[in-house]
Motif scaffolding. Structure first.
Motif, PDB file in Angstrom:
ATOM      1  N   ASP A  75       0.864  -1.176   0.000  1.00 28.77           N
ATOM      2  CA  ASP A  75       0.000   0.000   0.000  1.00 28.77           C
ATOM      3  C   ASP A  75       0.903   1.230   0.000  1.00 28.77           C
ATOM      4  O   ASP A  75       1.473   1.598   1.031  1.00 28.77           O
ATOM      5  CB  ASP A  75      -0.882  -0.028   1.253  1.00 28.77           C
ATOM      6  N   ASN A  76       1.062   1.857  -1.135  1.00 31.98           N
ATOM      7  CA  ASN A  76       2.002   2.967  -1.283  1.00 31.98           C
ATOM      8  C   ASN A  76       1.621   4.208  -0.479  1.00 31.98           C
ATOM      9  O   ASN A  76       2.432   5.131  -0.361  1.00 31.98           O
ATOM     10  CB  ASN A  76       2.135   3.341  -2.761  1.00 31.98           C
ATOM     11  N   THR A  77       0.421   4.231   0.064  1.00 39.34           N
ATOM     12  CA  THR A  77       0.037   5.370   0.897  1.00 39.34           C
ATOM     13  C   THR A  77       0.529   5.210   2.334  1.00 39.34           C
ATOM     14  O   THR A  77       0.577   6.189   3.083  1.00 39.34           O
ATOM     15  CB  THR A  77      -1.494   5.548   0.921  1.00 39.34           C
ATOM     16  N   LYS A  78       0.903   3.980   2.699  1.00 41.97           N
ATOM     17  CA  LYS A  78       1.321   3.716   4.078  1.00 41.97           C
ATOM     18  C   LYS A  78       2.727   3.137   4.194  1.00 41.97           C
ATOM     19  O   LYS A  78       3.337   3.183   5.261  1.00 41.97           O
ATOM     20  CB  LYS A  78       0.325   2.761   4.753  1.00 41.97           C
ATOM     21  N   VAL A  79       3.219   2.569   3.077  1.00 43.33           N
ATOM     22  CA  VAL A  79       4.504   1.867   3.107  1.00 43.33           C
ATOM     23  C   VAL A  79       5.357   2.313   1.930  1.00 43.33           C
ATOM     24  O   VAL A  79       4.864   2.446   0.808  1.00 43.33           O
ATOM     25  CB  VAL A  79       4.290   0.333   3.030  1.00 43.33           C
ATOM     26  N   SER A  80       6.646   2.544   2.191  1.00 42.25           N
ATOM     27  CA  SER A  80       7.555   2.928   1.105  1.00 42.25           C
ATOM     28  C   SER A  80       8.652   1.875   0.950  1.00 42.25           C
ATOM     29  O   SER A  80       9.130   1.301   1.933  1.00 42.25           O
ATOM     30  CB  SER A  80       8.192   4.290   1.385  1.00 42.25           C
ATOM     31  N   LEU A  81       9.025   1.650  -0.300  1.00 40.54           N
ATOM     32  CA  LEU A  81      10.134   0.749  -0.604  1.00 40.54           C
ATOM     33  C   LEU A  81      11.435   1.534  -0.477  1.00 40.54           C
ATOM     34  O   LEU A  81      11.664   2.494  -1.202  1.00 40.54           O
ATOM     35  CB  LEU A  81       9.997   0.174  -2.018  1.00 40.54           C
TER      36      LEU A  81
END
Length: 229
Positions: A75-81
């Motif tokens: 979920d790119n709104t909560k987690v970043s790579l």
């Protein structure tokens, strides 16, 4: 019983199902280590990883998904790579005989802080103090100071991973790591389990591992994630 070859395709998963099941946390069919022990997560179905990661990060700021060839969904709104580490797995074929000239010591709990400090000096970013609980650790001392270690990390009833191979910068090129890896490998073989290890592709240490009898077998990649906010 799941055979060894299948276990090695997803070593985090099977470690958490067997030897390390007391450290396992499950969210939405995805397996994670207790964040105080290790920052690894594993899965078979990548469609479940976004929800699972969001749940896990309620109690941790970051973690790794470990996978041979699947790409986790997040979920790119909560987690970043943060980064993807292109890694590989190596499995012992036949241990090369190594002359042990150093006094190699089984490290007890009294050395937890020294192990932590040495690992973070050489390879900062992933090791937890309680990673010590994952397996046995061995060390070499010089003038009363711990200067080189090797540990055991992921493991099942069939394999044990050699890990935390670190030497203090002032004591490199003395063959300490070579002797520690050989010793730790022998200890694993005494338990009638298969020694394995993981490293980054292109790591100069791969040639040492190969000389000791380990062979490259497959990719094993680390996806590093961090909670947003």
């Amino acid at each position: 019983m799941i055979d060894l070859e299948e276990q090695l395709k997803n070593p985090v998963w099977y470690s958490l199902k067997e030897t390390h099941k007391k450290f396992a946390i499950e969210h939405n069919g995805v397996q994670f280590y207790n964040p105080e022990i290790c920052s690894f997560g594993s899965f078979f179905d990548e469609t479940k990883t976004a929800k699972a990661a969001n749940e896990y990060l309620k109690n941790s700021d970051d973690f790794f998904f470990v996978s041979e060839n699947q790409t986790p969904i997040i979920d790119n709104t909560k987690v970043s790579l943060e980064k993807k580490i292109d890694g590989c797995q190596m499995v012992l074929n036949k241990l090369t005989e190594v002359l042990i000239t150093e006094n190699i010591v089984l490290l007890g709990k009294e050395f937890i802080d020294e192990i932590y400090e040495l690992v973070w000096l050489v390879m900062p970013g992933y090791y937890k103090r309680r990673s010590f609980e994952m397996g046995k650790y061995f060390g070499i001392f010089k003038n009363g100071k711990l200067v080189a270690i090797t540990g055991q990390r992921m493991q099942t009833n069939q394999f044990i991973e050699v890990s935390a191979v670190v030497t203090h910068p002032n004591y490199t090129r003395q063959g300490l790591a070579k002797q520690l890896i050989a010793h730790t490998t022998k200890e694993i073989l005494k338990e009638k389990k298969t020694p394995i290890l993981h490293t980054n592709k292109g790591n100069l240490a791969i040639s040492l591992y190969e000389k000791l009898g380990y062979e490259l077998t497959r990719d094993m990649n680390w996806w590093s994630y961090r909670k947003i906010g």
